[in-house]
Motif scaffolding. Structure first.
Motif, mmCIF file in Angstrom:
data_model
loop_
_atom_site.group_PDB
_atom_site.id
_atom_site.type_symbol
_atom_site.label_atom_id
_atom_site.label_comp_id
_atom_site.label_asym_id
_atom_site.label_seq_id
_atom_site.Cartn_x
_atom_site.Cartn_y
_atom_site.Cartn_z
ATOM 1 N N PRO A 58 0.811 -1.189 0.152
ATOM 2 C CA PRO A 58 -0.092 0.026 -0.001
ATOM 3 C C PRO A 58 0.906 1.177 0.004
ATOM 4 C CG PRO A 58 -0.986 -1.675 1.764
ATOM 5 C CD PRO A 58 0.450 -2.067 1.143
ATOM 6 N N HIS A 59 1.942 1.397 0.683
ATOM 7 C CA HIS A 59 2.779 2.611 0.533
ATOM 8 C C HIS A 59 3.637 2.652 -0.983
ATOM 9 C CE1 HIS A 59 5.931 5.267 1.584
ATOM 10 N NE2 HIS A 59 6.911 4.527 1.247
ATOM 11 N N GLU A 60 3.970 1.642 -1.310
ATOM 12 C CA GLU A 60 4.601 1.623 -2.653
ATOM 13 C C GLU A 60 3.642 1.893 -3.880
ATOM 14 O OE1 GLU A 60 6.715 -2.053 -3.094
ATOM 15 O OE2 GLU A 60 8.397 -1.120 -2.126
ATOM 16 N N GLN A 61 2.423 1.088 -3.785
ATOM 17 C CA GLN A 61 1.615 1.430 -4.957
ATOM 18 C C GLN A 61 0.229 2.098 -4.700
ATOM 19 O OE1 GLN A 61 2.632 0.170 -8.003
ATOM 20 N NE2 GLN A 61 4.478 -0.802 -6.934
ATOM 21 N N LEU A 62 0.004 2.184 -3.481
ATOM 22 C CA LEU A 62 -1.565 2.638 -3.291
ATOM 23 C C LEU A 62 -1.490 4.131 -2.700
ATOM 24 C CD1 LEU A 62 -3.229 -0.614 -1.928
ATOM 25 C CD2 LEU A 62 -2.906 0.459 -4.470
ATOM 26 N N GLY A 63 -0.226 4.734 -2.217
ATOM 27 C CA GLY A 63 -0.244 6.106 -1.950
ATOM 28 C C GLY A 63 -0.442 6.193 -0.269
ATOM 29 N N PHE A 64 -0.224 5.184 0.347
ATOM 30 C CA PHE A 64 -0.206 5.279 2.076
ATOM 31 C C PHE A 64 1.495 5.781 2.454
ATOM 32 C CE2 PHE A 64 -4.179 2.857 1.239
ATOM 33 C CZ PHE A 64 -4.668 3.085 2.546
ATOM 34 N N ASP A 65 1.251 6.602 3.357
ATOM 35 C CA ASP A 65 2.469 7.290 4.084
ATOM 36 C C ASP A 65 2.828 6.202 5.258
ATOM 37 O OD1 ASP A 65 2.688 9.640 2.784
ATOM 38 O OD2 ASP A 65 0.867 10.126 3.586
ATOM 39 N N SER A 66 2.098 5.341 5.540
ATOM 40 C CA SER A 66 2.422 4.266 6.808
ATOM 41 C C SER A 66 2.493 2.964 6.060
ATOM 42 C CB SER A 66 1.615 4.368 7.817
ATOM 43 O OG SER A 66 0.261 3.814 7.539
ATOM 44 N N MET A 67 3.190 1.973 7.027
ATOM 45 C CA MET A 67 3.046 0.506 6.773
ATOM 46 C C MET A 67 2.603 -0.228 7.822
ATOM 47 S SD MET A 67 6.473 0.020 4.308
ATOM 48 C CE MET A 67 7.557 1.059 5.161
ATOM 49 N N MET A 68 1.467 -1.233 7.819
ATOM 50 C CA MET A 68 1.128 -1.629 8.952
ATOM 51 C C MET A 68 1.288 -3.502 8.498
ATOM 52 S SD MET A 68 -0.497 -2.839 11.477
ATOM 53 C CE MET A 68 -0.590 -1.353 12.472
ATOM 54 N N PRO A 69 2.106 -3.922 9.401
ATOM 55 C CA PRO A 69 2.408 -5.528 9.038
ATOM 56 C C PRO A 69 1.431 -6.523 9.943
ATOM 57 C CG PRO A 69 4.224 -4.534 10.323
ATOM 58 C CD PRO A 69 3.241 -3.416 10.294
ATOM 59 N N TYR A 70 0.541 -5.970 10.951
ATOM 60 C CA TYR A 70 -0.170 -6.945 11.484
ATOM 61 C C TYR A 70 -1.543 -6.767 10.920
ATOM 62 C CZ TYR A 70 -2.021 -8.835 15.918
ATOM 63 O OH TYR A 70 -2.552 -9.873 16.976
ATOM 64 N N PHE A 71 -1.762 -8.171 10.206
ATOM 65 C CA PHE A 71 -3.253 -8.067 9.396
ATOM 66 C C PHE A 71 -4.384 -8.804 10.156
ATOM 67 C CE2 PHE A 71 0.951 -8.541 6.802
ATOM 68 C CZ PHE A 71 0.780 -7.489 6.276
ATOM 69 N N SER A 72 -4.118 -8.904 11.394
ATOM 70 C CA SER A 72 -5.495 -9.712 12.066
ATOM 71 C C SER A 72 -5.442 -9.251 13.632
ATOM 72 C CB SER A 72 -5.083 -11.394 12.196
ATOM 73 O OG SER A 72 -4.111 -11.670 12.954
ATOM 74 N N ILE A 73 -5.961 -10.087 14.298
ATOM 75 C CA ILE A 73 -6.282 -9.727 15.759
ATOM 76 C C ILE A 73 -5.863 -11.049 16.440
ATOM 77 C CG2 ILE A 73 -7.754 -7.642 15.415
ATOM 78 C CD1 ILE A 73 -10.129 -9.559 16.207
ATOM 79 N N VAL A 74 -5.247 -11.885 16.054
ATOM 80 C CA VAL A 74 -4.861 -13.188 16.632
ATOM 81 C C VAL A 74 -3.482 -13.746 16.907
ATOM 82 C CG1 VAL A 74 -6.917 -14.137 15.277
ATOM 83 C CG2 VAL A 74 -4.707 -14.561 14.510
ATOM 84 N N LEU A 75 -2.491 -12.801 16.734
ATOM 85 C CA LEU A 75 -1.171 -13.247 17.040
ATOM 86 C C LEU A 75 -0.933 -13.494 18.655
ATOM 87 C CD1 LEU A 75 0.947 -11.235 14.743
ATOM 88 C CD2 LEU A 75 -0.300 -13.348 14.015
ATOM 89 N N GLU A 76 -1.234 -12.681 19.442
ATOM 90 C CA GLU A 76 -1.091 -12.714 20.779
ATOM 91 C C GLU A 76 -1.816 -14.064 21.042
ATOM 92 O OE1 GLU A 76 -1.416 -8.199 20.430
ATOM 93 O OE2 GLU A 76 -2.106 -9.963 19.516
ATOM 94 N N GLY A 77 -2.914 -14.476 20.767
ATOM 95 C CA GLY A 77 -3.856 -15.573 21.355
ATOM 96 C C GLY A 77 -3.143 -16.866 20.745
#
Length: 332
Positions: A57-76
């Motif tokens: 999304p930063h490279e191709q879609l114009g976002f200024d940030s990068m978010m690498p956590y795509f869910s809500i389950v990693l801790e669990g």
């Protein structure tokens, strides 16, 4: 002015060239996965694949940030919960809670060395190596309220917040250790800021419940980190408690379009807002022009950190995300 400098200028209330477009939570789409030749189910446990998806999304879609956590389950997942890792169009989820009593929980000494956690930390390191200081890398942790909802179970936890608040508080005090530890590790790996996702929306609890049970923990967590570390994320209607979020010390709140814009702006005080391009109507089913105009309305109201209101539905077309970017001026 690069993307990271732009966001830092906004956080410090300095002049910058344009509003910033960020994603405090997932902005992965099925289309992005197809463009990269990735299976969405696989990215959560593979640092290299996750880094590619976070950067797209930063490279191709114009976002200024990068978010690498795509869910809500990693801790669990790291604690041993049974996980449904989803599909091309469905997000991962925890199949069933892990604990029924606070005495059953102990934070494992090797928590940071467990695969779901190491994968995210590896992803952040890769992003930092590849992008240096040019884009803002956002990490993410679940807060103690949300961890209790997932690991103890929504129904028993919410009942306990009313009938056994001491038990609910004990669970959250224990889970707050996960929040702090995971945030520290992501910052050490190279994250610039951390989204703290804690879903204490009006649909689940009263403002007094936040004030009495959760705000003290939020304040304790915030005070152990440098300024401008956390973005609080909470879905749903939060106008009746947003002043309490500000009082806890959060510098930024990621808000939902369910809140009336004028009302929530008036109640935030010195806390900055990021949001709130609507997901289910505008991004998922709206036109490019719908997205563009809603983004412009947010900018006209004074929102300088523009973002989708929550995790992007995987079915969203990338052209609609690019319409946000064109509205803020990050794409030609």
């Amino acid at each position: 002015m690069n993307a990271r400098e732009r966001i830092e200028a906004i956080l410090n209330r300095n002049v910058c060239d344009r509003p910033a477009l960020i994603a405090p939570v997932s902005n992965a789409t099925a289309e992005s996965c197809r463009q990269l030749g990735l299976s969405f189910q696989d990215v959560h446990l593979d640092g290299e694949k996750a880094a590619a998806l976070a950067a797209y999304p930063h490279e191709q879609l114009g976002f200024d940030s990068m978010m690498p956590y795509f869910s809500i389950v990693l801790e669990g997942a790291a604690l041993g919960a049974e996980i449904d890792w989803g599909g091309p169009y469905t997000m991962p989820s925890i199949r069933k809670p892990l604990f029924s009593d606070p005495d059953e929980f102990a934070l494992p000494a090797d928590f940071l060395d467990r695969p779901p956690i190491t994968a995210l930390l590896d992803t952040i390191r890769l992003l930092r190596q590849r992008y240096g200081d040019t884009a803002l890398i956002l990490g993410k942790v679940l807060g103690p309220w949300t961890l209790a909802l997932h690991l103890y179970g929504m129904e028993p936890f919410l009942i306990d917040t009313v009938l056994q608040p001491a038990k609910a508080r004990t669970f959250m005090e224990q889970f707050a250790g996960i929040t702090r530890l995971f945030a520290e590790a992501q910052l050490a790996a190279g994250a610039d800021m951390i989204t703290l996702a804690d879903h204490i929306t009006a649909d689940l609890a009263s403002p007094d419940t936040y004030l009495n049970l959760l705000q003290p923990l939020h304040r304790q967590i915030i005070q152990t980190f440098p300024a401008n570390t956390f973005i609080l994320h909470c879905c749903g209607n939060t106008t009746d408690r947003v002043a309490y979020f500000a009082d806890a010390g959060f510098p930024v709140f990621h808000f939902d379009s369910k809140n009336k814009l004028d009302d929530i702006i008036r109640k935030t005080g010195s806390m900055q807002l990021t949001g709130a391009v609507n997901n289910p109507e505008t991004l998922l089913f709206g036109t490019v022009e719908d997205v563009f105009q809603q983004t412009r309305s947010l900018m006209a109201a004074g929102i300088r950190l523009i973002s989708p209101e929550c995790a992007i539905p995987l079915q969203v077309k990338n052209v609609n995300l690019q319409a946000i970017a064109r509205a803020v001026g990050s794409l030609d």
